[in-house]
Scaffold this motif. Structure first.
Motif, PDB file in Angstrom:
ATOM      1  N   THR A  97       0.835  -1.197   0.000  1.00  0.00           N
ATOM      2  CA  THR A  97       0.000   0.000   0.000  1.00  0.00           C
ATOM      3  C   THR A  97       0.876   1.256   0.000  1.00  0.00           C
ATOM      4  OG1 THR A  97      -1.881   1.085   1.089  1.00  0.00           O
ATOM      5  CG2 THR A  97      -0.136   0.218   2.513  1.00  0.00           C
ATOM      6  N   LYS A  98       0.237   2.388  -0.245  1.00  0.00           N
ATOM      7  CA  LYS A  98       0.941   3.672  -0.220  1.00  0.00           C
ATOM      8  C   LYS A  98       0.034   4.727   0.403  1.00  0.00           C
ATOM      9  CE  LYS A  98       2.905   7.294  -3.189  1.00  0.00           C
ATOM     10  NZ  LYS A  98       3.204   7.725  -4.568  1.00  0.00           N
ATOM     11  N   ARG A  99       0.609   5.515   1.307  1.00  0.00           N
ATOM     12  CA  ARG A  99      -0.086   6.656   1.887  1.00  0.00           C
ATOM     13  C   ARG A  99       0.783   7.901   1.719  1.00  0.00           C
ATOM     14  NH1 ARG A  99      -0.838   3.118   7.224  1.00  0.00           N
ATOM     15  NH2 ARG A  99       0.918   2.163   6.153  1.00  0.00           N
ATOM     16  N   THR A 100       0.155   9.031   1.460  1.00  0.00           N
ATOM     17  CA  THR A 100       0.873  10.300   1.332  1.00  0.00           C
ATOM     18  C   THR A 100       0.422  11.233   2.441  1.00  0.00           C
ATOM     19  OG1 THR A 100       1.052  10.055  -1.077  1.00  0.00           O
ATOM     20  CG2 THR A 100       1.354  12.258  -0.164  1.00  0.00           C
ATOM     21  N   LEU A 101       1.377  11.718   3.220  1.00  0.00           N
ATOM     22  CA  LEU A 101       1.087  12.635   4.314  1.00  0.00           C
ATOM     23  C   LEU A 101       1.325  14.060   3.855  1.00  0.00           C
ATOM     24  CD1 LEU A 101       2.838  10.798   7.302  1.00  0.00           C
ATOM     25  CD2 LEU A 101       0.536  10.459   6.378  1.00  0.00           C
ATOM     26  N   ASN A 102       0.362  14.938   4.132  1.00  0.00           N
ATOM     27  CA  ASN A 102       0.483  16.349   3.806  1.00  0.00           C
ATOM     28  C   ASN A 102       0.474  17.160   5.099  1.00  0.00           C
ATOM     29  OD1 ASN A 102       0.163  16.640   0.677  1.00  0.00           O
ATOM     30  ND2 ASN A 102      -1.362  15.124   1.286  1.00  0.00           N
ATOM     31  N   ASP A 115       5.794  10.631   1.314  1.00  0.00           N
ATOM     32  CA  ASP A 115       5.212   9.394   0.789  1.00  0.00           C
ATOM     33  C   ASP A 115       5.616   8.233   1.697  1.00  0.00           C
ATOM     34  OD1 ASP A 115       3.943  10.502  -1.438  1.00  0.00           O
ATOM     35  OD2 ASP A 115       5.788  10.424  -2.625  1.00  0.00           O
ATOM     36  N   VAL A 116       4.610   7.473   2.139  1.00  0.00           N
ATOM     37  CA  VAL A 116       4.855   6.331   3.015  1.00  0.00           C
ATOM     38  C   VAL A 116       4.475   5.067   2.253  1.00  0.00           C
ATOM     39  CG1 VAL A 116       4.417   5.298   5.266  1.00  0.00           C
ATOM     40  CG2 VAL A 116       4.299   7.788   5.003  1.00  0.00           C
ATOM     41  N   ASN A 117       5.466   4.458   1.634  1.00  0.00           N
ATOM     42  CA  ASN A 117       5.242   3.185   0.930  1.00  0.00           C
ATOM     43  C   ASN A 117       5.434   2.040   1.916  1.00  0.00           C
ATOM     44  OD1 ASN A 117       4.930   4.048  -1.978  1.00  0.00           O
ATOM     45  ND2 ASN A 117       6.907   4.985  -1.500  1.00  0.00           N
ATOM     46  N   THR A 147      -0.365  -9.689  13.733  1.00  0.00           N
ATOM     47  CA  THR A 147       0.893  -8.953  13.834  1.00  0.00           C
ATOM     48  C   THR A 147       1.419  -8.731  12.424  1.00  0.00           C
ATOM     49  OG1 THR A 147       3.089  -8.902  14.863  1.00  0.00           O
ATOM     50  CG2 THR A 147       2.304 -11.027  14.079  1.00  0.00           C
ATOM     51  N   THR A 148       2.094  -7.607  12.219  1.00  0.00           N
ATOM     52  CA  THR A 148       2.485  -7.202  10.876  1.00  0.00           C
ATOM     53  C   THR A 148       3.940  -6.752  10.856  1.00  0.00           C
ATOM     54  OG1 THR A 148       0.224  -6.444  10.435  1.00  0.00           O
ATOM     55  CG2 THR A 148       1.934  -5.685   8.944  1.00  0.00           C
ATOM     56  N   LEU A 149       4.687  -7.245   9.888  1.00  0.00           N
ATOM     57  CA  LEU A 149       6.061  -6.812   9.663  1.00  0.00           C
ATOM     58  C   LEU A 149       6.097  -5.902   8.442  1.00  0.00           C
ATOM     59  CD1 LEU A 149       9.140  -6.907  10.084  1.00  0.00           C
ATOM     60  CD2 LEU A 149       9.172  -9.024   8.724  1.00  0.00           C
ATOM     61  N   ASN A 150       6.578  -4.669   8.648  1.00  0.00           N
ATOM     62  CA  ASN A 150       6.675  -3.701   7.564  1.00  0.00           C
ATOM     63  C   ASN A 150       8.085  -3.738   6.994  1.00  0.00           C
ATOM     64  OD1 ASN A 150       6.628  -1.541   5.838  1.00  0.00           O
ATOM     65  ND2 ASN A 150       5.802  -0.081   7.314  1.00  0.00           N
ATOM     66  N   LEU A 151       8.221  -4.282   5.787  1.00  0.00           N
ATOM     67  CA  LEU A 151       9.533  -4.400   5.157  1.00  0.00           C
ATOM     68  C   LEU A 151      10.062  -3.064   4.662  1.00  0.00           C
ATOM     69  CD1 LEU A 151       8.927  -7.666   3.065  1.00  0.00           C
ATOM     70  CD2 LEU A 151       9.940  -7.458   5.348  1.00  0.00           C
ATOM     71  N   SER A 152       9.204  -2.034   4.632  1.00  0.00           N
ATOM     72  CA  SER A 152       9.605  -0.707   4.135  1.00  0.00           C
ATOM     73  C   SER A 152       9.578   0.332   5.250  1.00  0.00           C
ATOM     74  CB  SER A 152       8.671  -0.277   3.001  1.00  0.00           C
ATOM     75  OG  SER A 152       8.576  -1.255   2.002  1.00  0.00           O
ATOM     76  N   SER A 153       9.869  -0.080   6.469  1.00  0.00           N
ATOM     77  CA  SER A 153       9.696   0.816   7.621  1.00  0.00           C
ATOM     78  C   SER A 153      10.766   1.894   7.731  1.00  0.00           C
ATOM     79  CB  SER A 153       9.695  -0.009   8.906  1.00  0.00           C
ATOM     80  OG  SER A 153      10.969  -0.590   9.133  1.00  0.00           O
ATOM     81  N   ASN A 154      11.940   1.701   7.129  1.00  0.00           N
ATOM     82  CA  ASN A 154      13.085   2.617   7.293  1.00  0.00           C
ATOM     83  C   ASN A 154      13.545   2.716   8.746  1.00  0.00           C
ATOM     84  OD1 ASN A 154      13.187   3.395   4.525  1.00  0.00           O
ATOM     85  ND2 ASN A 154      11.531   4.861   4.864  1.00  0.00           N
ATOM     86  N   PHE A 166      10.896   9.295   6.126  1.00  0.00           N
ATOM     87  CA  PHE A 166       9.860   9.062   7.135  1.00  0.00           C
ATOM     88  C   PHE A 166      10.015   7.642   7.674  1.00  0.00           C
ATOM     89  CE2 PHE A 166       5.658   8.211   8.804  1.00  0.00           C
ATOM     90  CZ  PHE A 166       5.316   9.417   9.403  1.00  0.00           C
ATOM     91  N   ARG A 167      10.080   7.513   9.021  1.00  0.00           N
ATOM     92  CA  ARG A 167      10.392   6.223   9.619  1.00  0.00           C
ATOM     93  C   ARG A 167       9.240   5.734  10.505  1.00  0.00           C
ATOM     94  NH1 ARG A 167      15.937   7.467  12.629  1.00  0.00           N
ATOM     95  NH2 ARG A 167      14.550   9.064  13.514  1.00  0.00           N
ATOM     96  N   VAL A 168       8.994   4.439  10.438  1.00  0.00           N
ATOM     97  CA  VAL A 168       7.998   3.809  11.305  1.00  0.00           C
ATOM     98  C   VAL A 168       8.601   2.536  11.895  1.00  0.00           C
ATOM     99  CG1 VAL A 168       6.017   4.739  10.034  1.00  0.00           C
ATOM    100  CG2 VAL A 168       6.964   2.513   9.398  1.00  0.00           C
ATOM    101  N   LYS A 169       7.982   2.031  12.949  1.00  0.00           N
ATOM    102  CA  LYS A 169       8.448   0.810  13.582  1.00  0.00           C
ATOM    103  C   LYS A 169       8.162  -0.389  12.674  1.00  0.00           C
ATOM    104  CE  LYS A 169       7.618   2.867  18.098  1.00  0.00           C
ATOM    105  NZ  LYS A 169       6.785   2.858  19.331  1.00  0.00           N
ATOM    106  N   PRO A 170       9.041  -1.379  12.681  1.00  0.00           N
ATOM    107  CA  PRO A 170       8.866  -2.503  11.750  1.00  0.00           C
ATOM    108  C   PRO A 170       7.717  -3.436  12.110  1.00  0.00           C
ATOM    109  CG  PRO A 170      10.784  -2.865  13.154  1.00  0.00           C
ATOM    110  CD  PRO A 170      10.311  -1.460  13.429  1.00  0.00           C
ATOM    111  N   TRP A 171       7.393  -3.563  13.400  1.00  0.00           N
ATOM    112  CA  TRP A 171       6.347  -4.491  13.831  1.00  0.00           C
ATOM    113  C   TRP A 171       5.173  -3.729  14.422  1.00  0.00           C
ATOM    114  CZ3 TRP A 171       6.315  -9.607  12.793  1.00  0.00           C
ATOM    115  CH2 TRP A 171       7.528 -10.216  12.444  1.00  0.00           C
TER     116      TRP A 171
END
Length: 233
Positions: A97-102, A115-117, A147-154, A166-171
């Protein structure tokens, strides 16, 4: 959406039954009559998703706007019968998925837009509560935890929003609720469903600067999503 509706109608009419004995007729032929007696069975799903973020702020400020897009899902299903009307389901899958923050307080686009891919490996463990089967149709509700693993978390990046990262937690941990319908055709079960997914924990990694204009005022940021899946058993 029109293409999805046509696709569903074609699947429901699969099998070439005479009209008088079709799935929605008054006296249909009962398909896969012994399928529900199986203790364990498998399947796969394809679908669409729409992810959002829910923000809570430390102080009153203009909201960060989230622009959503339609993503896709693919995965497998393992279904264990616990009781006549209750099944335990494991549905691991890949979600993109993709979300764009403004951000409202910036004048330059390079600062205002992030952009949060996200590429998720999703691990839901769900309980499925089915109703009494009527002909070849059986509605159900489903709910559980995932539970979800985000492979694009940075998450391992030392750069942050100051470097447009933009960084998010991986789990993340979530709860899920939804409903669907099992349609029994001659050769397989087709199960369209819709489900909401709601994150339980803050997913944001704050910027290195504690006064960062991108993250300092955010108390928590949690994903929420709608899944539309088409499952085949």
């Amino acid at each position: 959406m029109k293409k999805i509706a046509v696709f569903i109608l074609l699947l429901l009419s699969f099998g070439g039954y005479p009209q008088s004995k079709g799935m929605f007729s008054k006296d249909p032929i009962i398909n896969l009559e012994n399928f529900q007696k199986q203790k364990l069975y498998f399947g796969y799903y394809l679908g669409f998703s729409s992810f959002d973020f829910k923000f809570d702020y430390k102080t009153v400020a203009p909201d960060i706007q989230v622009q959503k897009s339609t993503g896709f899902n693919v995965g497998v299903v393992a279904d264990l019968k616990l009781q006549e009307y209750i099944n335990l389901r494991f549905e691991p899958g890949l979600y993109y998925t993709k979300r764009t923050l403004n951000y409202p307080n910036f004048t330059r686009e390079i600062d205002a837009v992030r952009d949060v891919n996200s590429t998720y490996i999703h691990f839901p463990l769900l309980l499925k509560f089915s109703s009494l089967r009527t002909g070849n149709i059986r509605p159900y509700i489903v709910g559980g935890l995932s539970t979800t693993l985000n492979l694009s978390s940075n998450s391992k990046s030392i750069d942050d929003n100051l470097q447009q990262k933009f960084r998010v937690k991986p789990w993340s941990t979530n709860y899920e609720l939804g409903f669907g319908i099992d349609f029994f055709s001659e050769y397989f079960i087709f199960s369209p469903s819709i489900r909401g997914c709601f994150s339980l924990k803050d997913e944001l990694i704050r910027d290195n600067d504690p006064n960062s204009p991108w993250t300092a005022n955010i108390e928590s940021m949690k994903s929420r999503a709608i899944f539309i899946n088409f499952t085949f058993h």
